[in-house]
Enzyme design. Structure first.
Site, mmCIF file in Angstrom:
data_model
loop_
_atom_site.group_PDB
_atom_site.id
_atom_site.type_symbol
_atom_site.label_atom_id
_atom_site.label_comp_id
_atom_site.label_asym_id
_atom_site.label_seq_id
_atom_site.Cartn_x
_atom_site.Cartn_y
_atom_site.Cartn_z
ATOM 1 N N GLY A 12 0.764 -1.235 0.000
ATOM 2 C CA GLY A 12 0.000 0.000 0.000
ATOM 3 C C GLY A 12 0.798 1.290 0.000
ATOM 4 O O GLY A 12 0.289 2.335 0.411
ATOM 5 N N ASN A 14 1.653 2.987 -2.577
ATOM 6 C CA ASN A 14 1.004 3.905 -3.535
ATOM 7 C C ASN A 14 -0.265 4.500 -2.930
ATOM 8 O O ASN A 14 -0.538 5.688 -3.128
ATOM 9 C CB ASN A 14 0.686 3.172 -4.844
ATOM 10 N N ILE A 94 -9.886 -7.139 -13.418
ATOM 11 C CA ILE A 94 -11.120 -6.346 -13.268
ATOM 12 C C ILE A 94 -12.181 -6.924 -14.201
ATOM 13 O O ILE A 94 -11.927 -7.139 -15.386
ATOM 14 C CB ILE A 94 -10.872 -4.860 -13.616
ATOM 15 N N ASN A 108 -4.738 2.752 -13.449
ATOM 16 C CA ASN A 108 -3.827 1.738 -12.914
ATOM 17 C C ASN A 108 -2.401 2.270 -12.951
ATOM 18 O O ASN A 108 -2.027 3.007 -13.871
ATOM 19 C CB ASN A 108 -3.919 0.450 -13.761
ATOM 20 N N HIS A 110 1.413 1.013 -13.284
ATOM 21 C CA HIS A 110 2.165 -0.174 -13.714
ATOM 22 C C HIS A 110 3.655 0.163 -13.661
ATOM 23 O O HIS A 110 4.067 1.211 -14.178
ATOM 24 C CB HIS A 110 1.748 -0.578 -15.137
HETATM 25 C C1 GRF Z 1 3.869 -1.306 -7.198
HETATM 26 O O1 GRF Z 1 5.174 -1.546 -7.653
HETATM 27 C C2 GRF Z 1 2.954 -1.232 -8.377
HETATM 28 O O2 GRF Z 1 3.536 -0.654 -9.516
HETATM 29 C C3 GRF Z 1 2.700 -2.668 -8.636
HETATM 30 O O3 GRF Z 1 2.543 -3.240 -7.354
HETATM 31 C C4 GRF Z 1 3.282 -2.493 -6.450
HETATM 32 C C5 GRF Z 1 2.339 -2.015 -5.387
HETATM 33 O O4 GRF Z 1 3.073 -1.530 -4.364
HETATM 34 N N1 GRF Z 1 1.496 -2.841 -9.413
HETATM 35 P P1 GRF Z 1 2.292 -0.894 -3.119
HETATM 36 O O5 GRF Z 1 1.308 -1.943 -2.618
HETATM 37 O O6 GRF Z 1 1.587 0.338 -3.623
HETATM 38 O O7 GRF Z 1 3.366 -0.589 -2.136
#
Ligand code: GRF
Length: 202
Positions: A12, A14, A94, A108, A110
């Site tokens: 989490g 992000n 999804i 999203n 990526h």
């Molecule tokens: C991130 O590297 C994102 O790009 C990928 O999964 C990871 C998620 O990290 N899809 P977090 O859960 O946000 O720390």
């Protein structure tokens, strides 16, 4: 007030970057209404709870088949009347019906410069391919895998001494920049989509 739902599966960071941007006033007139994970152990759910945000878990494992999950998942999402859905490391496909219903409202993050290295472990794909520049992409979600119109990207160098973890960490720093920035732009209605092209209005 923009109602945002964040879908997570992991740590989490992000999600945290978005929460921090809202708290700092960088993203205005926006609330993170709900955080949903398929993984009951996802630390992202703890981050949400610490922030007083409704956090819930719904997983395909809890349903007899994927169609049953897809229906339950979409019904749950609909309960929150969301304006924007952010996939932040969400590892569940999804449902097509949800992509159709929320067209243009699902984004999203990526960890690669799309269209290169779609799918899982994009960082490892980049490292193994030997690219000199890697990065991350925020895009609208369409029926494909990591194929929707690109909104924003950030590049990072790949160093000779990089390991998977050092490269992933360098990319993650940029993820934490561009994802909140895109949520901000969406909240300010500054994104215009024309086919595959996304323009950011000043
Ligand atoms: C991130 O590297 C994102 O790009 C990928 O999964 C990871 C998620 O990290 N899809 P977090 O859960 O946000 O720390």
């Amino acid at each position: 007030m923009l109602r945002v739902g964040v879908m997570v599966s992991g740590g989490g960071t992000n999600l945290q970057a978005i929460l921090d941007a809202v708290d700092a006033g960088k993203i205005t007139d926006t609330e993170i209404t709900v955080v949903i994970s398929n993984n009951p152990g996802a630390y992202a759910l703890e981050r949400a709870k610490k922030h007083g945000i409704e956090a819930l878990c719904i997983s395909p494992k809890d349903y007899e088949n994927r169609d049953a999950f897809n229906e339950a998942f979409l019904n749950k999402i609909d309960e929150y009347h969301l304006d924007l859905i952010v996939l932040a490391g969400f590892l569940v496909k999804i449902p097509a019906a949800m992509i159709e219903k929320y067209e243009g409202k699902i984004i999203n993050i990526h960890p690669a410069l799309l269209p290169a290295f779609t799918g899982l472990d994009a960082q490892g794909q980049a490292l193994n391919y030997g690219v000199k520049i890697a990065g991350c992409t925020v895009h609208f979600v369409d029926a494909g895998m990591d194929t929707g119109p690109i909104i924003m990207q950030a590049a990072v160098p790949v160093l000779d001494e990089d390991t998977h973890d050092t490269l992933a960490a360098r990319i993650l720093v940029q993820e934490h920049t561009i994802l909140p920035e895109v949520v901000k732009l969406w909240a300010e209605d500054r994104l215009t989509v024309n086919g595959r092209k996304v323009k950011i209005r000043k």
